[in-house]
Design an enzyme around this catalytic site. Structure first.
Site, PDB file in Angstrom:
ATOM      1  N   HIS A 121       0.820  -1.212   0.000  1.00 39.67           N
ATOM      2  CA  HIS A 121       0.000   0.000   0.000  1.00 39.67           C
ATOM      3  C   HIS A 121       0.853   1.261   0.000  1.00 39.67           C
ATOM      4  CE1 HIS A 121       0.767   0.744   4.315  1.00 39.67           C
ATOM      5  NE2 HIS A 121       0.652  -0.565   4.462  1.00 39.67           N
ATOM      6  N   ASP A 122       0.369   2.251  -0.737  1.00 40.50           N
ATOM      7  CA  ASP A 122       0.960   3.598  -0.791  1.00 40.50           C
ATOM      8  C   ASP A 122       2.341   3.643  -1.423  1.00 40.50           C
ATOM      9  OD1 ASP A 122      -1.215   4.993   0.752  1.00 40.50           O
ATOM     10  OD2 ASP A 122      -0.529   3.621   2.318  1.00 40.50           O
ATOM     11  N   GLY A 139       4.837  -1.323   2.697  1.00 41.99           N
ATOM     12  CA  GLY A 139       4.088  -0.112   2.412  1.00 41.99           C
ATOM     13  C   GLY A 139       4.960   1.125   2.292  1.00 41.99           C
TER      14      GLY A 139
END
Length: 280
Positions: A121-122, A139
């Site tokens: 994520h991100d 992440g």
């Protein structure tokens, strides 16, 4: 016209571009868009708020747009954006972002993601990257253009890898790697410059020698890393690659307390383990 196998499940709201091929047993969620000419070979799962660019090829059992693997995620409608011309092989996973991380996971154009690689994520992944089998990003990682991540290599969250760097296989990366560098090891350390990659990018012998000299001065000359960095700053005018490396180091300061130390040569000291951490 697009070709959709009768066993595929396309939910209402999905946007399918021209000449898209969706093979057997694929599932496409209601907030997914697929660019023109993209091919889902079979058994592909696209979910979440996910946009796939044009002319990508996605192989069986890839799962793109799943919820972030973050305990703080509460079901917010965050995104996964994948560029055009990517090849995504079997069992690859890419997650949407988190609200705290900006809400978007971004993958650039023409990436080649080998089997079982993962984008957390991100993350921000540049163009023309190669992830070998089972390369894994935690992440919030940032990966520059033309970077190669070796097989079974793991990057700790918030780690940055500069453009045209190469990370060897079966490595554990917990520090930022400057552009054009070669790093490897269970706790990865710099092993030099990615000379093969630089030659492929048409670096001349003269440019290679300049960057090699800069690398030696930055990592092998006397003094702390902070002191060496200040000594080499005037060399930014010598070559754009040198300016890019120094800009990369300076840019790490924007992450504040979440910044990773700078990956250095194998001298037994991480840049964040001594007084260099506040200045470098």
């Amino acid at each position: 016209m697009s070709s959709i196998d009768p066993t595929a499940r396309i939910e209402d709201g999905a946007v399918i571009g021209d000449d898209v091929t969706i093979g057997p047993f694929c599932t496409v969620g209601p907030h997914v868009s697929i660019g023109a000419g993209t091919r889902l070979i079979g058994h592909v799962n696209l979910t979440g708020h996910t946009a796939i660019g044009e002319s990508c090829t996605i192989h069986p059992f890839a799962s793109l747009g799943g919820a972030p693997q973050s305990t703080g995620y509460k079901g917010e409608p965050t995104q996964l954006l994948i560029g055009s011309g990517c090849t995504i092989r079997e069992n690859v996973t890419m997650n949407t972002g988190t609200v705290g991380g900006g809400g978007v996971t971004r993958v650039g154009d023409r990436g080649f993601f080998m089997a079982a690689s993962h984008v957390g994520h991100d993350c921000i992944v540049g163009n023309d990257v190669i992830f070998a089998n089972a390369a894994t990003l935690g992440g919030h990682c940032e990966i520059g253009d033309y970077t190669f991540i070796g097989g079974m290599t793991v990057l700790q969250q918030f780690t940055r890898v500069g453009a045209q760097a190469m990370i060897g296989g079966i490595s554990g990366l917990r520090d930022d790697v400057i552009p054009y560098a070669l790093a490897a090891g269970i706790y990865a350390r710099l092993e030099g410059l990615n000379i093969v990659g630089m030659r492929r990018r048409k670096f001349t012998r003269e440019r290679l020698n300049l960057v090699r000299s800069f690398f030696k001065d930055l990592f092998y000359s006397p003094g702390s890393l902070a002191e060496r960095l200040e000594r080499v700053r005037p060399r930014t005018v010598e070559d754009p690659a040198i300016a890019e490396i120094i800009a990369f180091i300076d840019d790490g300061k924007r992450l504040g307390k979440r910044r990773r130390p700078l990956c250095t040569v194998a001298d037994g000291t991480r840049s964040g383990d001594d007084n260099d951490s506040d200045d470098s």
